[in-house]
Write a protein that holds these residues in place. Structure first.
Motif, PDB file in Angstrom:
ATOM      1  N   THR A  69      -7.929   3.281   6.535  1.00  0.00           N
ATOM      2  CA  THR A  69      -6.611   2.907   7.074  1.00  0.00           C
ATOM      3  C   THR A  69      -6.723   2.468   8.534  1.00  0.00           C
ATOM      4  O   THR A  69      -6.080   1.497   8.948  1.00  0.00           O
ATOM      5  CB  THR A  69      -5.619   4.071   6.947  1.00  0.00           C
ATOM      6  OG1 THR A  69      -6.207   5.264   7.468  1.00  0.00           O
ATOM      7  CG2 THR A  69      -5.234   4.296   5.505  1.00  0.00           C
ATOM      8  N   LEU A 101      -2.619   1.780  -0.617  1.00  0.00           N
ATOM      9  CA  LEU A 101      -3.013   3.158  -0.884  1.00  0.00           C
ATOM     10  C   LEU A 101      -2.679   3.498  -2.328  1.00  0.00           C
ATOM     11  O   LEU A 101      -1.511   3.475  -2.729  1.00  0.00           O
ATOM     12  CB  LEU A 101      -2.277   4.115   0.053  1.00  0.00           C
ATOM     13  CG  LEU A 101      -2.640   4.022   1.545  1.00  0.00           C
ATOM     14  CD1 LEU A 101      -1.498   4.523   2.407  1.00  0.00           C
ATOM     15  CD2 LEU A 101      -3.898   4.824   1.832  1.00  0.00           C
ATOM     16  N   LYS A 138      -0.073  10.729   1.214  1.00  0.00           N
ATOM     17  CA  LYS A 138      -0.077   9.335   1.658  1.00  0.00           C
ATOM     18  C   LYS A 138       1.013   9.082   2.696  1.00  0.00           C
ATOM     19  O   LYS A 138       0.775   8.427   3.714  1.00  0.00           O
ATOM     20  CB  LYS A 138       0.075   8.403   0.458  1.00  0.00           C
ATOM     21  CG  LYS A 138      -1.032   8.524  -0.582  1.00  0.00           C
ATOM     22  CD  LYS A 138      -0.884   7.527  -1.709  1.00  0.00           C
ATOM     23  CE  LYS A 138       0.340   7.787  -2.561  1.00  0.00           C
ATOM     24  NZ  LYS A 138       0.274   9.074  -3.282  1.00  0.00           N
ATOM     25  N   THR A 139       2.206   9.598   2.433  1.00  0.00           N
ATOM     26  CA  THR A 139       3.303   9.428   3.393  1.00  0.00           C
ATOM     27  C   THR A 139       2.982  10.127   4.707  1.00  0.00           C
ATOM     28  O   THR A 139       3.241   9.591   5.799  1.00  0.00           O
ATOM     29  CB  THR A 139       4.613   9.978   2.810  1.00  0.00           C
ATOM     30  OG1 THR A 139       4.908   9.298   1.585  1.00  0.00           O
ATOM     31  CG2 THR A 139       5.765   9.797   3.777  1.00  0.00           C
ATOM     32  N   ASP A 170       6.683   2.340  -0.006  1.00  0.00           N
ATOM     33  CA  ASP A 170       6.377   3.462  -0.892  1.00  0.00           C
ATOM     34  C   ASP A 170       6.626   3.087  -2.348  1.00  0.00           C
ATOM     35  O   ASP A 170       7.706   2.634  -2.705  1.00  0.00           O
ATOM     36  CB  ASP A 170       7.232   4.670  -0.495  1.00  0.00           C
ATOM     37  CG  ASP A 170       6.572   5.991  -0.850  1.00  0.00           C
ATOM     38  OD1 ASP A 170       5.460   5.963  -1.404  1.00  0.00           O
ATOM     39  OD2 ASP A 170       7.161   7.045  -0.575  1.00  0.00           O
ATOM     40  N   GLU A 171       5.599   3.286  -3.186  1.00  0.00           N
ATOM     41  CA  GLU A 171       5.653   2.951  -4.611  1.00  0.00           C
ATOM     42  C   GLU A 171       6.101   1.501  -4.806  1.00  0.00           C
ATOM     43  O   GLU A 171       7.091   1.207  -5.473  1.00  0.00           O
ATOM     44  CB  GLU A 171       6.568   3.923  -5.360  1.00  0.00           C
ATOM     45  CG  GLU A 171       6.028   5.348  -5.395  1.00  0.00           C
ATOM     46  CD  GLU A 171       6.783   6.242  -6.346  1.00  0.00           C
ATOM     47  OE1 GLU A 171       6.172   6.776  -7.271  1.00  0.00           O
ATOM     48  OE2 GLU A 171       8.009   6.391  -6.153  1.00  0.00           O
ATOM     49  N   THR A 183       2.004   2.077  -0.992  1.00  0.00           N
ATOM     50  CA  THR A 183       1.465   3.089  -1.895  1.00  0.00           C
ATOM     51  C   THR A 183       1.784   2.702  -3.327  1.00  0.00           C
ATOM     52  O   THR A 183       2.762   2.004  -3.608  1.00  0.00           O
ATOM     53  CB  THR A 183       2.046   4.482  -1.601  1.00  0.00           C
ATOM     54  OG1 THR A 183       3.433   4.520  -1.965  1.00  0.00           O
ATOM     55  CG2 THR A 183       1.908   4.834  -0.134  1.00  0.00           C
ATOM     56  N   ASN A 222       1.324   4.390  -7.467  1.00  0.00           N
ATOM     57  CA  ASN A 222       0.920   5.442  -8.391  1.00  0.00           C
ATOM     58  C   ASN A 222       0.049   4.813  -9.478  1.00  0.00           C
ATOM     59  O   ASN A 222       0.500   3.911 -10.184  1.00  0.00           O
ATOM     60  CB  ASN A 222       2.165   6.096  -8.999  1.00  0.00           C
ATOM     61  CG  ASN A 222       1.833   7.300  -9.853  1.00  0.00           C
ATOM     62  OD1 ASN A 222       0.744   7.420 -10.393  1.00  0.00           O
ATOM     63  ND2 ASN A 222       2.792   8.197 -10.000  1.00  0.00           N
TER      64      ASN A 222
END
Length: 337
Positions: free
Chosen positions: A41, A53, A61-62, A121-122, A161, A163
């Motif tokens: 990173t 990520l 991760k957050t 995020d996601e 990020t 999943n």
């Protein structure tokens, strides 16, 4: 004796390396263990690029992105991607306002993309239309809203990020967008000792806090300095050989690559390797990258820029193993030559 330009470059690189060592220690107060993840990173930020990520929920991760924002002196925002998220929710929109005198005018309300470090995020939970809203921002560092180009913050980085196992209600990232990410960072389960340290550090009355090490101006200066770091001819040739060896239609590709790979990495992959090997050398206190840096960065740079064909997926082949095997073969060939 009068200092030479090379002496000045060495001194500047060594000064940045000292600050990077402090930055890593500060990040590890909040994100315990996972040294490789922290290194990748930081490499993405040093190169002025973006990182993807990939890891299961609950792996920090957050927390990592929040610590990076603090340590590197960046103004950060977070977007939680959902299927109903619209492009305007990211970019911003114009609203019609009425002044006290009755006059009306449009005013632009900037979205969360107007920052220096954006956590997406996601990202694979949003629709392709919303995902594409980030493409111009990631590549051009500007967005177009209501026909007007608007510059983003400087510097501008996206850490997204994803999943890797939850696929219901998700949309795969298109290859064009994947190629915009400098590196793919796999966040795995911590080992037992690391998990023990996490438990002890995060379930007490108080937690360690990260502190700022860089300012925005210092990070920009470090990014410019990175481009001045010399790269040996042998490293350049190794990068070219590796990237070309991963293309199934290249004469130098191995039989396994030709039989297993659907598409290979383009020139942007070679550019990413050229930058990230410098960043890894700088993070490890060296003045120039080596062939070991190319081996270490091969998988993070290439794994999201290649695709296995149907036959390889049916056999259960691993793209990561194929990249490692190809990188090792290229290194052996370089050594023999």
């Amino acid at each position: 004796m009068t200092p030479t330009p090379d002496d000045d470059l060495v001194a500047q690189i060594e000064a940045v390396e000292e600050k990077l060592a402090l930055a890593r220690k500060s990040i590890e107060r909040r994100f315990i263990g996972q040294e490789k993840v922290v290194e990748l990173t930081l490499s993405a930020l040093l190169c002025g690029g973006h990182g993807l990520l990939i890891g299961l929920p609950g792996l920090g991760k957050t927390r990592l992105v929040e610590a990076l924002s603090t340590v590197m002196g960046l103004h950060g925002n977070r977007i939680q991607f959902t299927p109903d998220l619209m492009p305007a929710d990211i970019l911003g929109s114009e609203v019609l306002e009425t002044a006290a005198d009755g006059s009306r005018a449009f005013r632009f309300l900037p979205g969360p993309v107007f920052c220096q470090l954006l956590m997406a995020d996601e990202i694979n939970r949003a629709s392709p239309r919303t995902q594409s809203a980030l493409l111009q921002a990631m590549q051009e560092r500007q967005v177009t809203v209501a026909g007007e180009d608007r510059d983003l913050g400087q510097p501008f980085h996206v850490l997204a990020t994803q999943n890797p196992i939850e696929q219901e209600g998700t949309y795969s990232l298109p290859e064009a967008q994947l190629d915009r990410f400098l590196v793919q960072i796999d966040v795995e389960y911590p080992d037992r000792d690391t998990e023990r340290a996490i438990l002890l550090a995060t379930t007490g009355v108080a937690e360690e806090e990260a502190h700022a090490v860089f300012t925005t101006e210092e990070l920009i200066a470090a990014q410019k300095l990175l481009r001045r770091m010399p790269v040996g001819e042998s490293v350049v040739e190794q990068i070219l050989d590796l990237v070309r060896a991963c293309r199934p239609d290249d004469p130098g590709a191995s039989q396994r690559v030709c039989e297993s790979v659907n598409w290979g990495p383009g020139p942007r992959a070679a550019q990413a390797l050229m930058m990230t090997v410098r960043a890894r050398a700088m993070l490890n206190g060296r003045l120039a990258p080596s062939t070991d840096d190319v081996l270490a960065m091969a998988r993070p740079v290439l794994s999201h820029r290649m695709g296995l064909n149907f036959a390889a997926r049916a056999r259960g082949d691993s793209l990561a193993d194929l990249i490692d095997e190809t990188a090792a073969a290229v290194t052996r060939s370089e050594a023999a030559a």
